[in-house]
Design a protein around this motif. Structure first.
Motif, PDB file in Angstrom:
ATOM      1  N   TYR A  79    -105.314   9.471 -64.460  1.00  0.00           N
ATOM      2  CA  TYR A  79    -103.211   8.897 -64.310  1.00  0.00           C
ATOM      3  C   TYR A  79    -102.971   8.290 -65.487  1.00  0.00           C
ATOM      4  O   TYR A  79    -103.063   6.840 -65.261  1.00  0.00           O
ATOM      5  N   THR A  81     -99.639   8.022 -64.422  1.00  0.00           N
ATOM      6  CA  THR A  81     -98.215   7.961 -63.713  1.00  0.00           C
ATOM      7  C   THR A  81     -98.661   7.784 -62.192  1.00  0.00           C
ATOM      8  O   THR A  81     -99.511   8.125 -62.226  1.00  0.00           O
ATOM      9  N   GLU A  82     -97.769   7.321 -61.711  1.00  0.00           N
ATOM     10  CA  GLU A  82     -97.835   6.907 -60.417  1.00  0.00           C
ATOM     11  C   GLU A  82     -97.795   8.902 -60.134  1.00  0.00           C
ATOM     12  O   GLU A  82     -97.642   9.365 -60.094  1.00  0.00           O
ATOM     13  N   VAL A  83     -98.395   9.036 -58.893  1.00  0.00           N
ATOM     14  CA  VAL A  83     -98.350  10.083 -58.455  1.00  0.00           C
ATOM     15  C   VAL A  83     -98.147  10.214 -56.535  1.00  0.00           C
ATOM     16  O   VAL A  83     -98.397   9.157 -56.198  1.00  0.00           O
ATOM     17  N   CYS A  84     -97.958  11.241 -56.014  1.00  0.00           N
ATOM     18  CA  CYS A  84     -97.559  11.511 -54.372  1.00  0.00           C
ATOM     19  C   CYS A  84     -98.885  11.942 -53.819  1.00  0.00           C
ATOM     20  O   CYS A  84     -99.375  12.433 -54.423  1.00  0.00           O
ATOM     21  N   ALA A  88     -99.532  15.128 -54.977  1.00  0.00           N
ATOM     22  CA  ALA A  88    -100.051  14.649 -56.284  1.00  0.00           C
ATOM     23  C   ALA A  88     -99.322  14.932 -57.694  1.00  0.00           C
ATOM     24  O   ALA A  88     -99.249  14.753 -58.689  1.00  0.00           O
ATOM     25  N   LYS A  89     -98.112  15.075 -56.942  1.00  0.00           N
ATOM     26  CA  LYS A  89     -97.187  15.480 -57.582  1.00  0.00           C
ATOM     27  C   LYS A  89     -96.667  14.046 -59.024  1.00  0.00           C
ATOM     28  O   LYS A  89     -96.350  12.899 -58.017  1.00  0.00           O
ATOM     29  N   PRO A  90     -95.962  13.861 -60.120  1.00  0.00           N
ATOM     30  CA  PRO A  90     -96.353  12.969 -60.660  1.00  0.00           C
ATOM     31  C   PRO A  90     -94.621  12.043 -60.601  1.00  0.00           C
ATOM     32  O   PRO A  90     -93.588  12.677 -60.004  1.00  0.00           O
ATOM     33  N   CYS A  98     -93.411  12.093 -52.663  1.00  0.00           N
ATOM     34  CA  CYS A  98     -92.570  13.096 -52.673  1.00  0.00           C
ATOM     35  C   CYS A  98     -91.493  12.950 -52.292  1.00  0.00           C
ATOM     36  O   CYS A  98     -91.913  13.457 -50.995  1.00  0.00           O
ATOM     37  N   SER A 114    -106.748  13.538 -62.130  1.00  0.00           N
ATOM     38  CA  SER A 114    -106.577  14.746 -62.048  1.00  0.00           C
ATOM     39  C   SER A 114    -107.947  16.123 -62.847  1.00  0.00           C
ATOM     40  O   SER A 114    -108.420  15.097 -63.936  1.00  0.00           O
ATOM     41  N   GLU A 281    -104.746  19.557 -58.314  1.00  0.00           N
ATOM     42  CA  GLU A 281    -103.186  20.275 -58.273  1.00  0.00           C
ATOM     43  C   GLU A 281    -103.247  21.633 -58.288  1.00  0.00           C
ATOM     44  O   GLU A 281    -103.066  22.166 -59.324  1.00  0.00           O
ATOM     45  N   LEU A 285     -97.790  22.168 -60.739  1.00  0.00           N
ATOM     46  CA  LEU A 285     -97.665  20.472 -60.857  1.00  0.00           C
ATOM     47  C   LEU A 285     -98.595  20.487 -62.106  1.00  0.00           C
ATOM     48  O   LEU A 285     -98.727  19.383 -62.057  1.00  0.00           O
TER      49      LEU A 285
END
Length: 286
Positions: A79, A81-84, A88-90, A98, A114, A281, A285
């Motif tokens: 990953y 970026t950070e994800v939920c 797993a939403k960015p 999120c 992912s 995901e 997403l």
């Protein structure tokens, strides 16, 4: 006569201590030799076919050799970026969920990457083709991600790690449980005990692959149960041994299996989170 016996016992003890020290040195030397040998053996990335250079990998994971994936492919597949932790939403900032998942507060799913961004074929190869070359490095990255989120204060470490169980029939057919192998690695890396007896699969369900969401839910409904062993229960019949566990699997897709087990645990006031090598995901997403 008695004095001689006592002296003999003392000398015998000294010999035993010296022998144990000598064996410890031999064991340490063999461990170092095997480690250096593994580092020197041909070791090519499964994705780009280039030679895998260690490049200080042991600074992050002492006494562990990077195999299966080179550091370039590894970094590009993790990953970015950070994800939920729910879907797993960015995310653009460091937080648990999120906005949508904040309303429902789903089980937290921790993964380093992912499934659809490079490592999916390697994870599938572990389960379906017994190709374990990438298992160690992905387990190490998962352990690193877990510790990272603990340091951020987004998750707490559990009391125990529990691999998602296979039914005895499926285990006999496949010969191994990939979730157990991953959980074993994480137990060693994070120094958390593993319990593979607490939960068992009581229904021999069909494989989840290829099923839609509703079919997956129907397939897993009441497929798991807790072992009714005295060591887990107190005098009142309540489970007193665990309050917080981590469920381990290779991939979390819709979360149906994990949610079914989490619901079972919740009925006994046991909190849970999910750890997996990769997160598949939802299509929107990716």
């Amino acid at each position: 006569m008695r004095k001689k016996v006592l002296n003999y016992n003392k000398n015998d003890k000294d010999v035993d201590v010296a022998s144990m020290a000598w064996l410890a040195k031999i064991s340490q030397w063999l461990h170092h030799f095997i480690f250096e040998l593994r580092c020197s053996l041909p070791n090519r990335c499964l994705l780009c076919q280039q030679r895998i250079e260690q490049q200080g990998y042991q600074q992050s994971f002492p006494n562990r050799v990077l195999t299966g994936i080179c550091q370039t492919c590894l970094v590009s597949g993790l990953y970015q970026t950070e994800v939920c932790l729910g879907c797993a939403k960015p995310l653009t900032r460091l937080q648990e969920f999120c906005g949508q998942c904040m309303a429902s507060l789903p089980i937290k799913v921790i993964a380093p990457c992912s499934y659809h961004q490079g490592f999916g074929p390697l994870v599938s190869a572990i389960k379906y083709h017994r190709q374990m070359a990438a298992l160690n490095v992905l387990s190490q990255q998962l352990a690193y991600r877990i510790q990272q989120l603990v340091n951020y204060g987004l998750i707490d470490l559990p009391q125990v790690i529990i691999p998602v169980p296979l039914h005895a029939n499926r285990l006999g057919q496949r010969g191994f449980n990939q979730a157990w192998l991953i959980a074993k690695q994480l137990s060693e890396l994070l120094d958390i005990p593993m319990d593979d007896q607490f939960i068992f699969r009581c229904q021999d369900t069909s494989p989840q692959a290829g099923l839609d969401g509703k079919q997956r839910r129907d397939n897993c409904h009441q497929a798991f149960a807790l072992k009714a062993q005295q060591q887990y229960f107190n005098a009142k019949g309540s489970i007193a041994r665990y309050q917080h566990v981590a469920l381990v699997d290779d991939v979390v897709t819709t979360g149906t299996t994990i949610n079914e087990i989490a619901l079972l645990l919740k009925q006994h006031q046991i909190a849970s989170q999910a750890w997996c090598l990769a997160r598949a995901e939802a299509p929107e997403l990716r």
